[in-house]
Design an enzyme around this catalytic site. Structure first.
Site, PDB file in Angstrom:
ATOM      1  N   GLY A 107      10.769   0.274   4.302  1.00  0.00           N
ATOM      2  CA  GLY A 107       9.944   0.360   3.092  1.00  0.00           C
ATOM      3  C   GLY A 107       8.454   0.183   3.352  1.00  0.00           C
ATOM      4  O   GLY A 107       7.672   0.046   2.412  1.00  0.00           O
ATOM      5  N   GLY A 132       1.753  -4.141  -1.739  1.00  0.00           N
ATOM      6  CA  GLY A 132       2.874  -4.959  -2.178  1.00  0.00           C
ATOM      7  C   GLY A 132       2.692  -5.328  -3.634  1.00  0.00           C
ATOM      8  O   GLY A 132       1.566  -5.492  -4.110  1.00  0.00           O
ATOM      9  N   GLY A 141      -5.684  -4.116  -1.577  1.00  0.00           N
ATOM     10  CA  GLY A 141      -4.631  -4.794  -2.344  1.00  0.00           C
ATOM     11  C   GLY A 141      -5.053  -6.172  -2.818  1.00  0.00           C
ATOM     12  O   GLY A 141      -5.954  -6.311  -3.645  1.00  0.00           O
ATOM     13  N   VAL A 177       3.442  -1.745  -8.677  1.00  0.00           N
ATOM     14  CA  VAL A 177       2.342  -2.634  -9.068  1.00  0.00           C
ATOM     15  C   VAL A 177       2.500  -3.073 -10.529  1.00  0.00           C
ATOM     16  O   VAL A 177       2.259  -4.238 -10.873  1.00  0.00           O
ATOM     17  CB  VAL A 177       0.970  -1.954  -8.834  1.00  0.00           C
ATOM     18  CG1 VAL A 177      -0.165  -2.868  -9.251  1.00  0.00           C
ATOM     19  CG2 VAL A 177       0.815  -1.568  -7.364  1.00  0.00           C
ATOM     20  N   GLU A 214       6.137   5.497   3.037  1.00  0.00           N
ATOM     21  CA  GLU A 214       6.710   6.338   1.977  1.00  0.00           C
ATOM     22  C   GLU A 214       7.591   7.416   2.608  1.00  0.00           C
ATOM     23  O   GLU A 214       7.345   7.817   3.757  1.00  0.00           O
ATOM     24  CB  GLU A 214       5.573   7.054   1.225  1.00  0.00           C
ATOM     25  CG  GLU A 214       4.598   6.153   0.525  1.00  0.00           C
ATOM     26  CD  GLU A 214       5.155   5.583  -0.760  1.00  0.00           C
ATOM     27  OE1 GLU A 214       6.117   6.153  -1.312  1.00  0.00           O
ATOM     28  OE2 GLU A 214       4.638   4.536  -1.198  1.00  0.00           O
ATOM     29  N   ASP A 223      -5.497   8.033   2.434  1.00  0.00           N
ATOM     30  CA  ASP A 223      -5.569   6.801   1.629  1.00  0.00           C
ATOM     31  C   ASP A 223      -6.753   5.945   2.092  1.00  0.00           C
ATOM     32  O   ASP A 223      -7.515   5.414   1.263  1.00  0.00           O
ATOM     33  CB  ASP A 223      -4.243   6.039   1.785  1.00  0.00           C
ATOM     34  CG  ASP A 223      -4.249   4.700   1.080  1.00  0.00           C
ATOM     35  OD1 ASP A 223      -4.224   4.690  -0.162  1.00  0.00           O
ATOM     36  OD2 ASP A 223      -4.293   3.665   1.770  1.00  0.00           O
ATOM     37  N   ILE A 260      -6.678  -8.460  -1.223  1.00  0.00           N
ATOM     38  CA  ILE A 260      -7.906  -9.003  -0.610  1.00  0.00           C
ATOM     39  C   ILE A 260      -9.064  -8.837  -1.604  1.00  0.00           C
ATOM     40  O   ILE A 260      -9.337  -7.723  -2.044  1.00  0.00           O
ATOM     41  CB  ILE A 260      -8.260  -8.239   0.694  1.00  0.00           C
ATOM     42  CG1 ILE A 260      -7.106  -8.307   1.686  1.00  0.00           C
ATOM     43  CG2 ILE A 260      -9.537  -8.792   1.301  1.00  0.00           C
ATOM     44  CD1 ILE A 260      -7.317  -7.430   2.920  1.00  0.00           C
ATOM     45  N   LYS A 273     -10.332   4.738   0.033  1.00  0.00           N
ATOM     46  CA  LYS A 273     -10.840   3.362  -0.057  1.00  0.00           C
ATOM     47  C   LYS A 273     -12.241   3.268   0.550  1.00  0.00           C
ATOM     48  O   LYS A 273     -13.101   2.554   0.028  1.00  0.00           O
ATOM     49  CB  LYS A 273      -9.870   2.409   0.652  1.00  0.00           C
ATOM     50  CG  LYS A 273      -8.515   2.323  -0.070  1.00  0.00           C
ATOM     51  CD  LYS A 273      -7.485   1.638   0.800  1.00  0.00           C
ATOM     52  CE  LYS A 273      -6.136   1.552   0.123  1.00  0.00           C
ATOM     53  NZ  LYS A 273      -5.063   1.161   1.049  1.00  0.00           N
ATOM     54  N   LYS A 303      -7.069   3.932  -6.284  1.00  0.00           N
ATOM     55  CA  LYS A 303      -8.185   4.355  -5.411  1.00  0.00           C
ATOM     56  C   LYS A 303      -8.383   5.866  -5.420  1.00  0.00           C
ATOM     57  O   LYS A 303      -9.520   6.348  -5.311  1.00  0.00           O
ATOM     58  CB  LYS A 303      -7.981   3.887  -3.966  1.00  0.00           C
ATOM     59  CG  LYS A 303      -6.667   4.299  -3.333  1.00  0.00           C
ATOM     60  CD  LYS A 303      -5.780   3.121  -3.223  1.00  0.00           C
ATOM     61  CE  LYS A 303      -4.397   3.426  -2.739  1.00  0.00           C
ATOM     62  NZ  LYS A 303      -3.580   2.231  -2.671  1.00  0.00           N
TER      63      LYS A 303
HETATM   64  N1  LIG Z   1       1.996  -0.109  -4.093  1.00  0.00           N
HETATM   65  C1  LIG Z   1       1.012  -0.849  -3.656  1.00  0.00           C
HETATM   66  O1  LIG Z   1       1.225  -1.785  -2.886  1.00  0.00           O
HETATM   67  C2  LIG Z   1      -0.398  -0.587  -4.096  1.00  0.00           C
HETATM   68  C3  LIG Z   1      -1.449  -1.369  -3.583  1.00  0.00           C
HETATM   69  C4  LIG Z   1      -2.766  -1.156  -4.047  1.00  0.00           C
HETATM   70  C5  LIG Z   1      -2.986  -0.161  -4.982  1.00  0.00           C
HETATM   71  N2  LIG Z   1      -1.937   0.606  -5.421  1.00  0.00           N
HETATM   72  C6  LIG Z   1      -2.203   1.633  -6.434  1.00  0.00           C
HETATM   73  O2  LIG Z   1      -1.544   1.263  -7.632  1.00  0.00           O
HETATM   74  C7  LIG Z   1      -1.151   2.431  -8.332  1.00  0.00           C
HETATM   75  C8  LIG Z   1       0.344   2.365  -8.614  1.00  0.00           C
HETATM   76  O3  LIG Z   1       1.047   2.326  -7.385  1.00  0.00           O
HETATM   77  P1  LIG Z   1       2.601   1.992  -7.348  1.00  0.00           P
HETATM   78  O4  LIG Z   1       2.926   1.736  -5.925  1.00  0.00           O
HETATM   79  O5  LIG Z   1       2.948   0.986  -8.372  1.00  0.00           O
HETATM   80  O6  LIG Z   1       3.204   3.416  -7.769  1.00  0.00           O
HETATM   81  P2  LIG Z   1       4.656   3.707  -8.322  1.00  0.00           P
HETATM   82  O7  LIG Z   1       5.611   2.679  -7.852  1.00  0.00           O
HETATM   83  O8  LIG Z   1       4.929   5.141  -8.044  1.00  0.00           O
HETATM   84  O9  LIG Z   1       4.480   3.514  -9.911  1.00  0.00           O
HETATM   85  C9  LIG Z   1       3.761   4.404 -10.718  1.00  0.00           C
HETATM   86  C10 LIG Z   1       4.225   4.232 -12.161  1.00  0.00           C
HETATM   87  O10 LIG Z   1       3.488   5.107 -13.004  1.00  0.00           O
HETATM   88  C11 LIG Z   1       4.371   5.990 -13.673  1.00  0.00           C
HETATM   89  N3  LIG Z   1       3.742   7.294 -13.796  1.00  0.00           N
HETATM   90  C12 LIG Z   1       3.205   8.046 -12.818  1.00  0.00           C
HETATM   91  N4  LIG Z   1       2.718   9.194 -13.321  1.00  0.00           N
HETATM   92  C13 LIG Z   1       2.951   9.153 -14.648  1.00  0.00           C
HETATM   93  C14 LIG Z   1       2.685  10.048 -15.733  1.00  0.00           C
HETATM   94  N5  LIG Z   1       2.079  11.220 -15.528  1.00  0.00           N
HETATM   95  N6  LIG Z   1       3.060   9.670 -16.979  1.00  0.00           N
HETATM   96  C15 LIG Z   1       3.673   8.499 -17.193  1.00  0.00           C
HETATM   97  N7  LIG Z   1       3.968   7.613 -16.212  1.00  0.00           N
HETATM   98  C16 LIG Z   1       3.603   7.940 -14.967  1.00  0.00           C
HETATM   99  C17 LIG Z   1       5.634   6.033 -12.814  1.00  0.00           C
HETATM  100  O11 LIG Z   1       6.723   6.433 -13.606  1.00  0.00           O
HETATM  101  P3  LIG Z   1       8.175   6.710 -12.965  1.00  0.00           P
HETATM  102  O12 LIG Z   1       8.686   5.392 -12.502  1.00  0.00           O
HETATM  103  O13 LIG Z   1       8.917   7.265 -14.101  1.00  0.00           O
HETATM  104  O14 LIG Z   1       7.957   7.673 -11.822  1.00  0.00           O
HETATM  105  C18 LIG Z   1       5.699   4.565 -12.375  1.00  0.00           C
HETATM  106  O15 LIG Z   1       6.221   3.753 -13.407  1.00  0.00           O
HETATM  107  C19 LIG Z   1      -1.578   3.609  -7.466  1.00  0.00           C
HETATM  108  O16 LIG Z   1      -2.833   4.051  -7.883  1.00  0.00           O
HETATM  109  C20 LIG Z   1      -1.681   3.001  -6.080  1.00  0.00           C
HETATM  110  O17 LIG Z   1      -2.577   3.687  -5.240  1.00  0.00           O
HETATM  111  C21 LIG Z   1      -0.671   0.410  -5.011  1.00  0.00           C
END
Ligand SMILES: NC(=O)c1ccc[n+]([C@@H]2O[C@H](COP(=O)([O-])OP(=O)(O)OC[C@H]3O[C@@H](n4cnc5c(N)ncnc54)[C@H](OP(=O)(O)O)[C@@H]3O)[C@@H](O)[C@H]2O)c1
Length: 338
Positions: free
Chosen positions: A187, A302, A134, A14, A190, A201, A136, A205, A105
């Protein structure tokens, strides 16, 4: 034009999408916000890691408090995920007088009330459109244009992974384990799919929606939750015979016995609007006492769809800062009940 400096915690899916969306849409973002929003500093704990976007290395810091305590930064985007340390960083950012935009969330479902309170005490905004559905725009729709309604029921397909798996089990007559494996290869799931397939999850929400739609504070652990990992090909076939589809439905409804809520696999007649929501798509179905039936449909996850919601919030905050009126409205239904 005024420049507003933004700090970002995390540069994963994100975070990268949020950075990229600014590069793609900077002109329209600037035009809508009426200010120049600059992502000035990014928390990156692994500066050596390859990221999905090219970021000038001087923007990176490994110290979150270099962002949280930076007097020039007015807005913080939290896209790290997880309950901690994300909740602590958001709380400290709000106490430091920063506006916070988050997609998290899990943290909001548990600590949303505390964070809302801190935002109000410190006269700053806490925005979280990306945390449910996301891309929406359900949160702001319920909190703003729909705020005059009272609701009897809200139903949602709130998790793309489980919807993808159930869709393919239905269409291909395939078994759960085979479809999960394919979803992981593509993908859509997870490597550890537990939070998705066990409904955790979706419960996070639903907890946020319960607060917004019904003004009720219900922790995810108190929402009866069942995932899809025990659904078999035979269950899907039996549903088909009855003219139904199985969907993982997050539901909250006012009943004679009070407010009921759950996340569970549910038989939906094929004609139900949510039965046509397939693959990784999400949808929320609401019935308001004034607006009547509404359905919001789109990509629940996404990098770019989620970034679209993050930017919607950032632009709103930017506009309010520019007007000098940047404090948030309480969620629909007033403060959540204790
Ligand atoms: N993915 C989606 O489509 C989506 C949709 C809606 C909401 N979300 C929400 O958005 C948030 C991020 O999701 P994401 O999919 O982007 O996750 P992600 O790909 O795992 O990215 C998380 C990022 O935060 C960093 N991070 C995590 N813990 C950390 C810590 N303790 N100290 C410093 N950096 C830290 C990670 O570092 P590293 O890269 O070094 O691990 C990475 O850069 C979550 O809350 C998720 O629920 C995601």
């Amino acid at each position: 034009m005024k420049t507003i400096k933004v700090g970002m915690l995390g540069i994963g899916n994100v975070g990268s999408g949020t950075y990229l969306a600014l590069e793609m849409n900077s002109a329209s973002i600037e035009k809508s916000a009426g200010v120049h929003l600059e992502i000035a500093k990014i928390l990156n704990r692994r500066p050596e890691a390859k990221r999905a976007v090219e970021v000038p290395p001087e923007k990176y810091t490994a110290d979150p408090y270099e962002i949280i305590n930076d007097p020039e930064i007015e807005i913080i985007i939290e896209v790290m995920g997880g309950i901690e340390p994300a909740s602590t960083y958001m709380a400290d950012a709000l106490r430091a007088g920063k506006h916070v935009v988050t997609a998290n969330k899990a943290a909001l479902a548990v600590n949303g009330e505390m964070l809302q309170k801190l935002a109000m005490e410190n006269h700053v905004m806490l925005r979280f459109e990306a945390s449910v559905g996301g891309g929406i725009p359900i949160i702001n729709a319920v909190a703003d244009p729909l705020v005059s309604n009272q609701y009897d029921e809200v139903l949602g397909i709130l998790n793309g992974t489980t919807n993808y798996i159930l869709t393919h089990m239905t269409e291909e007559g395939a078994d759960y384990a085979d479809v999960l494996k394919k979803a992981q290869e593509l993908g859509f799931a997870e490597p550890d799919p537990t939070a998705d397939v066990e409904g955790i999850d979706a419960a996070n929400k639903l907890s946020i929606l319960l607060s917004l739609v019904f003004g009720a504070r219900v922790l995810p652990k108190d929402i009866p939750t069942e995932g899809i990992s025990r659904i078999s090909g035979a269950d899907i076939a039996a549903a088909k015979e009855q003219g139904c589809k199985i969907k993982l439905i997050a539901r909250a409804a006012k009943t004679d016995k009070g407010l009921e809520y759950s996340v569970r696999p549910t038989l939906l007649p094929k004609e139900h609007p949510l039965a046509g929501v397939n693959n990784e798509f999400n949808a929320v179905f609401l019935k308001g006492n004034a607006v009547d039936e509404l359905m919001f449909y789109g990509r629940g996850a996404g990098a770019l769809p989620t970034a679209s919601a993050v930017w919607g919030d950032l632009i709103e905050v930017g506009k309010e800062i520019a007007k000098g009126a940047a404090y948030d409205l309480v969620v629909a239904g007033g403060p959540a009940e204790a």
